[in-house]
Scaffold this motif. Sequence first.
Motif, short mmCIF file in Angstrom:
data_model
loop_
_atom_site.label_atom_id
_atom_site.label_comp_id
_atom_site.label_asym_id
_atom_site.label_seq_id
_atom_site.Cartn_x
_atom_site.Cartn_y
_atom_site.Cartn_z
N THR A 121 0.83 -1.21 0.00
CA THR A 121 0.00 0.00 0.00
C THR A 121 0.87 1.25 0.00
O THR A 121 0.59 2.22 -0.73
N ALA A 122 1.93 1.24 0.79
CA ALA A 122 2.85 2.38 0.83
C ALA A 122 3.48 2.62 -0.54
O ALA A 122 3.59 3.77 -1.00
N ALA A 123 3.89 1.56 -1.20
CA ALA A 123 4.51 1.70 -2.52
C ALA A 123 3.53 2.29 -3.53
O ALA A 123 3.90 3.16 -4.34
N CYS A 124 2.30 1.82 -3.50
CA CYS A 124 1.30 2.31 -4.45
C CYS A 124 0.97 3.78 -4.18
O CYS A 124 0.77 4.56 -5.13
N LEU A 125 0.91 4.18 -2.92
CA LEU A 125 0.68 5.59 -2.60
C LEU A 125 1.85 6.45 -3.06
O LEU A 125 1.66 7.55 -3.58
N SER A 126 3.07 5.93 -2.88
CA SER A 126 4.24 6.70 -3.28
C SER A 126 4.28 6.92 -4.79
O SER A 126 4.80 7.94 -5.26
N ASN A 167 -14.95 -7.03 -3.08
CA ASN A 167 -15.51 -5.74 -2.65
C ASN A 167 -15.29 -5.49 -1.16
O ASN A 167 -16.00 -4.70 -0.55
N HIS A 168 -14.29 -6.11 -0.60
CA HIS A 168 -14.07 -6.14 0.85
C HIS A 168 -13.21 -5.00 1.37
O HIS A 168 -13.16 -4.74 2.55
N TRP A 169 -12.45 -4.34 0.50
CA TRP A 169 -11.30 -3.53 0.90
C TRP A 169 -11.66 -2.11 1.34
O TRP A 169 -10.80 -1.40 1.87
N LYS A 170 -12.91 -1.69 1.15
CA LYS A 170 -13.27 -0.30 1.45
C LYS A 170 -14.42 -0.22 2.44
O LYS A 170 -15.44 -0.88 2.29
N GLY A 171 -14.20 0.59 3.48
CA GLY A 171 -15.25 0.88 4.44
C GLY A 171 -15.72 2.31 4.27
O GLY A 171 -15.58 2.92 3.20
N ALA A 172 -16.28 2.88 5.33
CA ALA A 172 -16.78 4.25 5.29
C ALA A 172 -15.74 5.22 5.86
O ALA A 172 -14.83 4.83 6.59
N GLY A 201 -13.20 6.93 4.74
CA GLY A 201 -11.77 6.82 4.45
C GLY A 201 -11.09 5.65 5.13
O GLY A 201 -9.87 5.68 5.34
N LEU A 202 -11.85 4.63 5.46
CA LEU A 202 -11.30 3.43 6.10
C LEU A 202 -11.11 2.32 5.05
O LEU A 202 -12.01 2.06 4.25
N TYR A 203 -9.92 1.68 5.07
CA TYR A 203 -9.62 0.62 4.12
C TYR A 203 -8.94 -0.55 4.84
O TYR A 203 -8.41 -0.39 5.94
N CYS A 204 -8.95 -1.70 4.18
CA CYS A 204 -8.17 -2.84 4.69
C CYS A 204 -7.43 -3.49 3.54
O CYS A 204 -7.94 -3.59 2.42
N ALA A 205 -6.21 -3.92 3.82
CA ALA A 205 -5.38 -4.59 2.81
C ALA A 205 -4.87 -5.89 3.39
O ALA A 205 -4.39 -5.93 4.53
N GLY A 206 -5.00 -6.96 2.63
CA GLY A 206 -4.45 -8.24 3.05
C GLY A 206 -5.28 -8.99 4.05
O GLY A 206 -4.75 -9.85 4.75
N LEU A 207 -6.58 -8.73 4.11
CA LEU A 207 -7.44 -9.43 5.07
C LEU A 207 -8.44 -10.36 4.40
O LEU A 207 -9.32 -10.90 5.07
N ASN A 215 -5.58 3.85 -5.64
CA ASN A 215 -6.37 4.48 -6.70
C ASN A 215 -7.56 5.22 -6.13
O ASN A 215 -7.91 6.33 -6.59
N ASP A 216 -8.21 4.62 -5.12
CA ASP A 216 -9.39 5.25 -4.54
C ASP A 216 -9.02 6.52 -3.77
O ASP A 216 -9.69 7.54 -3.88
N ILE A 217 -7.94 6.44 -3.00
CA ILE A 217 -7.48 7.62 -2.25
C ILE A 217 -7.09 8.74 -3.21
O ILE A 217 -7.44 9.91 -3.02
N LYS A 218 -6.39 8.41 -4.29
CA LYS A 218 -6.01 9.41 -5.29
C LYS A 218 -7.25 10.05 -5.89
O LYS A 218 -7.31 11.29 -6.08
N SER A 219 -8.26 9.24 -6.20
CA SER A 219 -9.49 9.76 -6.79
C SER A 219 -10.19 10.75 -5.86
O SER A 219 -10.67 11.81 -6.30
N ILE A 220 -10.22 10.40 -4.57
CA ILE A 220 -10.86 11.29 -3.58
C ILE A 220 -10.08 12.58 -3.44
O ILE A 220 -10.66 13.68 -3.41
N ILE A 221 -8.75 12.47 -3.34
CA ILE A 221 -7.92 13.68 -3.21
C ILE A 221 -8.07 14.57 -4.45
O ILE A 221 -8.18 15.81 -4.34
N ASP A 222 -8.08 13.95 -5.62
CA ASP A 222 -8.24 14.72 -6.87
C ASP A 222 -9.57 15.46 -6.90
O ASP A 222 -9.67 16.61 -7.33
N SER A 223 -10.63 14.77 -6.44
CA SER A 223 -11.96 15.39 -6.47
C SER A 223 -12.06 16.54 -5.47
O SER A 223 -12.82 17.49 -5.68
#
Length: 382
Positions: A18-23, A341-346, A348-354, A371-379
């Motif tokens: 997740t850190a790498a993808c954000l970077s 469809n498991h990775w996103k909550g409400a 700004g909450l997310y889970c990875a690897g669960l 991708n989702d965080i980038k989309s929200i920040i862009d909007s």
Amino acid sequence: MEEASVLIVGAGPAGLATAACLSKFSIPYVIVERESCSASLWRNRSYDRLKLHLAKEFCELPHMSYPVDAPTYIPKNQFVKYLDDYIERFSIQPKYLTVVESSTYDIKHNCWSIIARDMEKCTIVDYKAKFLVVASGENSEENIPVISGLENFPGVAIHSSEYKSGISYSGKNVLVIGSGNSGMEIAYDLASHGANTSIVIRSPMHIMTKELIRLGMKLVRHLPLKLVDDLLVMMANFIFGDLTRHGIIRPKKGPFIIKSETGRSAVIDVGTVGLIKEGNIKVQPRITLVKGRIIEFEGGNQGSFDTIVFATGYKSTANRWIKNGEDMLNNDGLPKKEFPNHWKGANGLYCAGLARRGLAGIALDAKNIANDIKSIIDSMST
């Protein structure tokens, strides 16, 4: 108080991915880890002979391949080296020995309020984050089942996380409880080192070769799961024969359908089946009672044991420290929604690897989250 755009909890493969993808999107983040190193499960809590059970093409983290000369099935030490190189490549700097004690969503300020303890400095750190990523893993804590009389067992009882090699168990009577990939491979390792080995197999399971699973993972891209399963089961039956008389029963559903519905993987044989057929590993049913060193099994069998190895898996502990995450995680700290469809909550909450989808699932989660965080920040900036 420290502010972060994204706070990632956990520096195992999921947190690092997740850190790498954000970077890649130049999105700032903070990553915290309760242990003193990254990927502590791989470094400190896995047995010596462990290799990745899937071929390397299904086990890459985002944006970095394995070296061209890496073997098809990556040994543990080479995988740890890959993770170290990954950390260096993406300049990931986890804050180690930092334990998240609680996290709540602050409705007034529209952010997550996280309280963490810096174990090295013995101080409390308050974080404020717009986005919170739960990457603390499915394997946060050892799972030991309740067994009547176990508290009076005078021998050694350990979880598989403490097991390294069978070399010190030669000549001892050892019982492995749990017949997933770890349990079956530990049983093989013990028997290969001269231990008198038994394994408890309680449920039906598919046994495959690594080549069959690799073939299946390629075929499911093009063919229905049922067709792939029927083909693999037919080939596995040809390779292993009918294992029913050895205490191993195949489930009615196929291996890939079970994986898609439950996340439970087929067992990849490393030679254990051959030792079971030869009588070098004894298969036992469910335990009914422990009386001193004597362990009784369903059907009346019993045996005397020096050591018990619990290969009974792990459990997530995320639900102990995260509040306001009820829409995403259940009481077991795992996603409520089914894959994918498991990775996103409400909020700004997310889970990875669960999602019990291995390293391939981790890579997919990390990409989706970034991708989702980038989309929200862009909007927000338009």
